[in-house]
Structures are given as structure tokens and as C-alpha cells.
Scaffold this active site. Structure first.
Site: not given
Ligand code: ARG
Length: 467
Positions: A22, A110, A155-156, A277, A283, A285, A290, A317, A322
Site C-alpha cells: 500500500s 492495525n 416547482t416541477h 468548442s 460556443k 460552454n 458540468e 482487522y 487497506q
Molecule cells: N497497510 C495496512 C492497511 O492499510 C496496515 C495494517 C496492516 N496490518 C496487518 N495486520 N497486515 O490496512
């Protein structure tokens, strides 16, 4: 060194190894990870696990890591770090040697990720509240500048009754004030510290959780380790509030798009926030509006992804959690980038007051006021409604408005009509009879503006207090 390789005989499949990391996205939590690690280190010192010297060097090391992370994006290029927690440990060991490994005593990733995310959401709420207050300021300014100009309310999407332009703008102000209140509520509930919750059952060292919480400006420690390490309801609450903001912005954008068409011609799009455009030279826009409308869809998507990820997870957990980071970051960024743009747009957009006023004066938008005239003369409302309906029908056939009908024509419908009826039909008096709190009578709108100023001031005070 990995954080967990001891019990493994075989290395991970390289593709899986890369895929499950991550660090590619959670590096943006580095500042919070460093801050929370500092609080944990002080906790370890109080628990007798770290000496004073070790604490000092760990805090110094953390500070350096935080600083380098903020200043040098190359520093964050790391193909080995599994996540931001592993990265900080690796860097700390690079600086301090084995002492760096002491920091992880008595804690689990965790509780760390739960803490980092709370710190992130809290900081983002503070930033976002500032952005919302800027937006509210410009809405209020435009409402004040609109004075007593009127426009049709729909309204509407059919013309219904005239309102002050200010009244229309203040409708949005109410929505966004509630949105600010929603994220402020979320902030209050999330402001508890998971540190000391361990992996699931609580820390294995007697850490002073209250001091760690205070260190990080949390109101108190969380009360249950299983809940603290595995719930993300604060993420959902936050993301849902953001999608609500998106919905409000999208409705505003949609109205502005409609009002900028030649068909309405109520507003003139600012060139600095519009595009042309490549094919049609004439144009202009409404791209900003949007895209704002589409960003709302993304926000709803993010909050849906978060909701569905959490749903059905057994305690405590699970790695699924993640996956909640990217939609969370994306939702936060979407609004943090968008608000300054729409503030700029709202400052520059021009209202065609004359067109709006003319529209407010036509299409029988005084019909309810006309029926009210009869009610004031003792006519039961349903009958008055019917008789004015008939008057409208006659006027449509004659291609005129109610006020263009003669007293004789009107008296055929009801003898109660008198000369003073006509003065009830002017735009001014139609506006004025909506004289209830929250109504569009000019004196009520004036009051609403004054009241909004007070509420905006107290929002600014809140921002100041959390800064
Ligand atoms: N990168 C993990 C997350 O975002 C951190 C926690 C990882 N804990 C574990 N028991 N593998 O959740």
C-alpha cells in the site's frame, strides 16, 4: 527487513508481493504516521521500554523522516516498503540501527493505520471546513449584492412564484451550512485515539493511553480495542457527508447550467471558467459546472465503494480495510480542489437581473396571491383557487396577465373583486405577502442575511478554535 518474515520458509510470489503493497498510496499518511509514532515512543519511554537517550534519538529520527518526506518526493520512492508503517521503520533503522526496531514494541500496524486515518480525516475536515466557509462567504456576498432583485422560483421546473434572487442563493447557503455541521459532527465522534489497542485485544505493554491520546490532541482513548482497530465508520460518515456536499454542488451546478442557456439567459458564464468548442466558433460552454456535476457522481461512487468494503467484514482487522484508503483520499481531494474553483466562478458570474425580474413578473406567478385576496374577503380557499384558475384561463386566451383583466371581467367570477385587487398583484406585494420566517418577503430575507452572517461568523470561530 520485512516486518513479519520469521515464520515463512518461502519468499512471496513477486507479483503478489508488489500487488499487495500500500505504500504507493499510503505514503500520503507519512506525516500522521510520524506524529503518532512519536506519541507511541513517548508511551514506551514512560513504560520503561525506551531509555531517555533512545527516546530522544527515535524522536529525532522520526522528525527527520517527516521532514524529508515533506520536502523530497524522491525520498518516497521505495520498492520494498510494504506500507507507510514499514517505510518509517526501515528509515528509522537506516538512521539509528537496531534501536529503530524498538519503536514497534507493544504496538501493531492495525492500531497505527486506524490512528493515522483518524488524524487524516480530522485534518481534512478542518481544511474542508475552511473551503466551505469561503464558499459560504461568496454565496452570502452575492445574496447581499442582489438586493431586492426578483426571479421566478420553480416547482416541477415550471414557474411557480417570484422570490428574491437573494432568497434563492440563501437556499444553497443553508445546504452548505448543514454540510459543514455534518463534518463537524463527524470530527467530534472520530476524535478518539486508537493507540494502545494493539492488533485486536489491546497493547501487550502497559502504555498510558490517556497521555498518548492527549499528545495527539484526541479527546480521549477509544474504549474497545476490537472496535478501534477494525471500524471505519468515521471514514464512511466523512465520505457520505462528502457525497452529500457533492449532491448539493451538483444541484447548484445544474441550475447554473440551465440558467446560463439562451432559453433562460439569467446568468452570464465567466469566460475565465468556461471553454469554447473546437468546431463551433460561437460556443461558450459551462465546463466547470458540468465537471462539478460529474464530480458528485465520483463522490457517490467513492462513498459506495467504502460502504460496501466495510459491510460484511468479520471483526476485527482485515486487509480489505487497506482498500478503503484510495476512495477516501480521492473523495477528499475532489472537494479540496473543487471548492476554490467554484468560489472563483461565483465571484465572477454575472446575473442578468433585468431578465430575471421580467420573468418574475410574468406567467401568472401572482395567481396564488390573487386567490389570497379572495380568501382575505372571506371566500373559502378552494373556491377562490377555482375562480382565479378561471381568470388565468381567460387571460391565457387573451394573451395577457391577470392584472390586465378588467374589474367587470373579474366580477363575473366573483363580486368580491374591487379596485384594490390590482395592487395585490404587483411583484412587490406578491413578494411581501410571503411574510413568514423563512419566506421571501424582502424584510424576511434581510433578516435571513443578517442571521446567516452570524452563523458564518460562528463557523469561522470554530475553524479558528480547531486550528
Ligand atoms: N497497510 C495496512 C492497511 O492499510 C496496515 C495494517 C496492516 N496490518 C496487518 N495486520 N497486515 O490496512
Amino acid at each position: 527487513m520485512k516486518m513479519w518474515s520469521g515464520r515463512f520458509r518461502k519468499p512471496l510470489d513477486p507479483a503478489f508481493e508488489k500487488w499487495q503493497r500500500s505504500f504507493g498510496f499510503d505514503h500520503r499518511l507519512l506525516a500522521y504516521e510520524v506524529e503518532a509514532s512519536g506519541a507511541h515512543a513517548r508511551g514506551l519511554k514512560s513504560a520503561g521500554i525506551l531509555t531517555s537517550d533512545e527516546l530522544i534519538s527515535i524522536l529525532k529520527g522520526l522528525e527527520e523522516i517527516g521532514k524529508r518526506g515533506a520536502e523530497d518526493t524522491n525520498f518516497l520512492e521505495d520498492d520494498e516498503a510494504e506500507d507507510v508503517h514499514h517505510f518509517v521503520e526501515k528509515q528509522l533503522v537506516a538512521i539509528l540501527g537496531d534501536t529503530g526496531y524498538k519503536l514497534h514494541s507493544g504496538r501493531s500496524r492495525n492500531e497505527q493505520i486506524a490512528t493515522d486515518l483518524r488524524l487524516f480525516v480530522r485534518a481534512t475536515i478542518d481544511q474542508l471546513t475552511t473551503e466551505i466557509s469561503e464558499w459560504l462567504t461568496v454565496l452570502l456576498e452575492r445574496a447581499e449584492r442582489a438586493g431586492n432583485s426578483a426571479m421566478p422560483a420553480y416547482t416541477h421546473l415550471q414557474r411557480a412564484e417570484p422570490v428574491l434572487v437573494a432568497h434563492w442563493l440563501l437556499a444553497y447557503l443553508e445546504m452548505f451550512l448543514r454540510d459543514a455541521g455534518r463534518i463537524a459532527d463527524c470530527r467530534k465522534r472520530l476524535n478518539e485515539c486508537p493507540l494502545g489497542s494493539g492488533a485486536v485485544a489491546g497493547a501487550t505493554l502497559t502504555l498510558d493511553r490517556r497521555t498518548m491520546a492527549r499528545d495527539l490532541e484526541f479527546d480521549r482513548p477509544t474504549l474497545n480495542s476490537m472496535d478501534a482497530t477494525s471500524d471505519r465508520d468515521f471514514v464512511l460518515e466523512f465520505a457520505n457527508s462528502l457525497s452529500m456536499i457533492g449532491i448539493h454542488l451538483s444541484r447548484w451546478a445544474e441550475e447554473m447550467i440551465l440558467f446560463s442557456t439562451q432559453e433562460f439567459n439569467f446568468v452570464q458564464l465567466p469566460e475565465s471558467y468556461s471553454t469554447g468548442s473546437s468546431a463551433m466558433p460561437q460556443k461558450k460552454n459551462a465546463d466547470l459546472l458540468e465537471l462539478t456535476r460529474a464530480k458528485a457522481a465520483r463522490l457517490i461512487g467513492n462513498s459506495t465503494a467504502l460502504t460496501v468494503t466495510l459491510k460484511g467484514l468479520p471483526l476485527a482487522y482485515n486487509k480489505d480495510l487497506q482498500e478503503m484508503q484510495v476512495p477516501l483520499f480521492e473523495a477528499a481531494d475532489t472537494l479540496l480542489f473543487l471548492f476554490p474553483l467554484i468560489v472563483g466562478f461565483m465571484n465572477e458570474v454575472e446575473f442578468n437581473y433585468e431578465r430575471m425580474q421580467a420573468a418574475a413578473e410574468s406567467s401568472f406567478m401572482n395567481a396564488w396571491a390573487a386567490a389570497t385576496y379572495l380568501v382575505q374577503h372571506g371566500v373559502p380557499f378552494r373556491l377562490a383557487h377555482e375562480q382565479i384558475g378561471k381568470a388565468v384561463q381567460i387571460a391565457i386566451e387573451k394573451h395577457c396577465e391577470l392584472q390586465d383583466l378588467s374589474l367587470d371581467e373579474l366580477r363575473e367570477l366573483n363580486p368580491a373583486f374591487a379596485q384594490d385587487f390590482y395592487s395585490c398583484l404587483t411583484l412587490q406585494s406578491v413578494l411581501e405577502i410571503h411574510d413568514v420566517p423563512g419566506g421571501t418577503a424582502p424584510r424576511r430575507v434581510k433578516h435571513a442575511i443578517a442571521d446567516a452572517k452570524l452563523r458564518l461568523a460562528s463557523l469561522r470561530e470554530e475553524i479558528h478554535a480547531n486550528a
